[in-house]
Design a protein around this motif. Structure first.
Motif, short mmCIF file in Angstrom:
data_model
loop_
_atom_site.label_atom_id
_atom_site.label_comp_id
_atom_site.label_asym_id
_atom_site.label_seq_id
_atom_site.Cartn_x
_atom_site.Cartn_y
_atom_site.Cartn_z
N PHE A 1 0.84 -1.19 0.00
CA PHE A 1 0.00 0.00 0.00
C PHE A 1 0.88 1.24 0.00
O PHE A 1 2.05 1.20 0.38
CB PHE A 1 -0.94 0.01 1.21
CG PHE A 1 -0.24 -0.03 2.54
CD1 PHE A 1 0.07 1.14 3.23
CD2 PHE A 1 0.10 -1.25 3.12
CE1 PHE A 1 0.70 1.10 4.46
CE2 PHE A 1 0.73 -1.30 4.35
CZ PHE A 1 1.04 -0.12 5.02
N GLU A 2 0.30 2.34 -0.44
CA GLU A 2 0.98 3.63 -0.43
C GLU A 2 1.10 4.07 1.03
O GLU A 2 0.10 4.12 1.75
CB GLU A 2 0.17 4.64 -1.24
CG GLU A 2 0.77 6.01 -1.33
CD GLU A 2 2.06 6.08 -2.12
OE1 GLU A 2 2.99 6.77 -1.67
OE2 GLU A 2 2.15 5.44 -3.19
N PRO A 3 2.32 4.37 1.53
CA PRO A 3 2.48 4.70 2.95
C PRO A 3 1.56 5.82 3.44
O PRO A 3 1.06 5.75 4.55
CB PRO A 3 3.95 5.10 3.06
CG PRO A 3 4.62 4.37 1.96
CD PRO A 3 3.61 4.34 0.83
N ASP A 4 1.33 6.82 2.64
CA ASP A 4 0.47 7.93 3.05
C ASP A 4 -1.02 7.70 2.76
O ASP A 4 -1.85 8.51 3.14
CB ASP A 4 0.91 9.23 2.38
CG ASP A 4 2.28 9.68 2.86
OD1 ASP A 4 2.67 9.32 4.00
OD2 ASP A 4 2.98 10.36 2.10
N ARG A 5 -1.34 6.60 2.05
CA ARG A 5 -2.73 6.27 1.72
C ARG A 5 -2.93 4.77 1.89
O ARG A 5 -2.99 4.03 0.91
CB ARG A 5 -3.05 6.69 0.28
CG ARG A 5 -3.09 8.18 0.07
CD ARG A 5 -3.61 8.55 -1.32
NE ARG A 5 -3.06 7.79 -2.43
CZ ARG A 5 -1.90 8.05 -3.04
NH1 ARG A 5 -1.16 9.06 -2.66
NH2 ARG A 5 -1.49 7.31 -4.05
N PRO A 6 -3.08 4.28 3.10
CA PRO A 6 -3.14 2.84 3.35
C PRO A 6 -4.32 2.13 2.70
O PRO A 6 -4.33 0.91 2.62
CB PRO A 6 -3.18 2.72 4.87
CG PRO A 6 -3.23 4.08 5.42
CD PRO A 6 -3.07 5.07 4.33
N THR A 7 -5.30 2.87 2.20
CA THR A 7 -6.42 2.21 1.51
C THR A 7 -6.12 1.98 0.03
O THR A 7 -6.87 1.30 -0.64
CB THR A 7 -7.72 3.04 1.64
OG1 THR A 7 -7.49 4.34 1.11
CG2 THR A 7 -8.14 3.13 3.11
N ASP A 8 -5.02 2.56 -0.48
CA ASP A 8 -4.58 2.36 -1.86
C ASP A 8 -3.68 1.12 -1.87
O ASP A 8 -2.48 1.21 -1.63
CB ASP A 8 -3.83 3.60 -2.34
CG ASP A 8 -3.39 3.52 -3.79
OD1 ASP A 8 -3.78 2.56 -4.50
OD2 ASP A 8 -2.64 4.42 -4.22
N THR A 9 -4.27 -0.08 -2.13
CA THR A 9 -3.54 -1.34 -1.97
C THR A 9 -3.43 -2.11 -3.28
O THR A 9 -4.19 -1.89 -4.22
CB THR A 9 -4.22 -2.24 -0.93
OG1 THR A 9 -5.49 -2.66 -1.42
CG2 THR A 9 -4.38 -1.53 0.41
N TRP A 10 -2.50 -3.05 -3.30
CA TRP A 10 -2.27 -3.93 -4.45
C TRP A 10 -1.48 -5.14 -3.99
O TRP A 10 -0.90 -5.15 -2.91
CB TRP A 10 -1.51 -3.19 -5.55
CG TRP A 10 -0.22 -2.62 -5.07
CD1 TRP A 10 0.99 -3.25 -5.02
CD2 TRP A 10 0.00 -1.32 -4.52
NE1 TRP A 10 1.95 -2.42 -4.48
CE2 TRP A 10 1.36 -1.23 -4.16
CE3 TRP A 10 -0.82 -0.22 -4.29
CZ2 TRP A 10 1.91 -0.09 -3.61
CZ3 TRP A 10 -0.26 0.92 -3.73
CH2 TRP A 10 1.09 0.97 -3.40
N TRP A 11 -1.43 -6.16 -4.82
CA TRP A 11 -0.65 -7.37 -4.59
C TRP A 11 0.47 -7.42 -5.63
O TRP A 11 0.28 -6.99 -6.77
CB TRP A 11 -1.53 -8.61 -4.72
CG TRP A 11 -2.53 -8.71 -3.62
CD1 TRP A 11 -3.81 -8.21 -3.63
CD2 TRP A 11 -2.37 -9.34 -2.36
NE1 TRP A 11 -4.43 -8.49 -2.45
CE2 TRP A 11 -3.57 -9.20 -1.65
CE3 TRP A 11 -1.31 -10.02 -1.75
CZ2 TRP A 11 -3.75 -9.70 -0.37
CZ3 TRP A 11 -1.49 -10.53 -0.47
CH2 TRP A 11 -2.70 -10.36 0.20
N PHE A 12 1.62 -7.99 -5.25
CA PHE A 12 2.75 -8.05 -6.17
C PHE A 12 3.69 -9.18 -5.79
O PHE A 12 3.65 -9.69 -4.66
CB PHE A 12 3.50 -6.71 -6.20
CG PHE A 12 4.06 -6.31 -4.87
CD1 PHE A 12 5.40 -6.52 -4.58
CD2 PHE A 12 3.26 -5.71 -3.90
CE1 PHE A 12 5.93 -6.16 -3.35
CE2 PHE A 12 3.78 -5.34 -2.67
CZ PHE A 12 5.12 -5.56 -2.39
#
Length: 176
Positions: free
Chosen positions: A40-51
């Motif tokens: 996730f984006e450190p400043d936006r924890p709801t912006d997530t993905w798998w990799f």
């Protein structure tokens, strides 16, 4: 050590427009499940993905050495049979206030071990990775979550059905 962002960006990567050389591992267990990290984006924890596990080359290490090192740092898994390069791609994306340009090589990896340990992660990885998960091909295909590369479910199904390609497949460039 490197930190993993949207596509596996490092906290010590240069802030220039140079293309970062990255090795990734398509790690499969004995049941053909793939291991993915949840970022996730450190400043936006709801912006997530798998990799997939992986990251940038350090110093003079080879692509294969980087793949093994990154896998160990991010997952704790060191007992892996590293196979051929499956896919190559170029990607560009924003992460942690920077713009990343990467040339990624995806290695096939096989392991008997499914237990993971994230103690080797960097500070940025600890701030931007919420966990790991083994996925079946079916689970990945049915998921509506963001996964990188974006065609991973299809690529995994082809890999499991047909085996590794004779030569690395060049994936389309992804720009976010």
């Amino acid at each position: 050590m490197t930190a993993v962002g949207r596509e596996g960006a490092a906290d010590d990567a240069p802030e220039t427009s140079s293309v970062r050389q990255v090795s990734r591992v398509v790690l499969l267990d004995p049941d053909d499940r793939i291991l993915l990290l949840h970022g996730f984006e450190p400043d936006r924890p709801t912006d997530t993905w798998w990799f997939t596990p992986g990251g940038g080359l350090e110093g003079t290490e080879s692509r294969e050495e980087a793949a093994r090192r990154e896998l160990a740092e991010e997952t704790g898994i060191t007992d892996v049979a590293l196979g051929p390069v499956l896919w190559k791609r170029h990607c560009a994306f924003p992460f942690d206030g920077r713009r990343w340009e990467q040339d990624e090589w995806y290695y096939l990896g096989r392991t008997e071990r499914t237990a993971t340990h994230t103690g080797g992660q960097t500070d940025l990885e600890r701030r931007s990775v919420s966990g790991l998960r083994w996925w079946t091909s079916e689970e990945l295909s049915a998921s509506h979550e963001t996964v990188y590369p974006t065609r991973l479910a299809e690529l995994l199904r082809t890999l499991l059905d047909e085996g590794p390609p004779d030569a690395p497949v060049l994936l389309e460039t992804e720009r976010v």
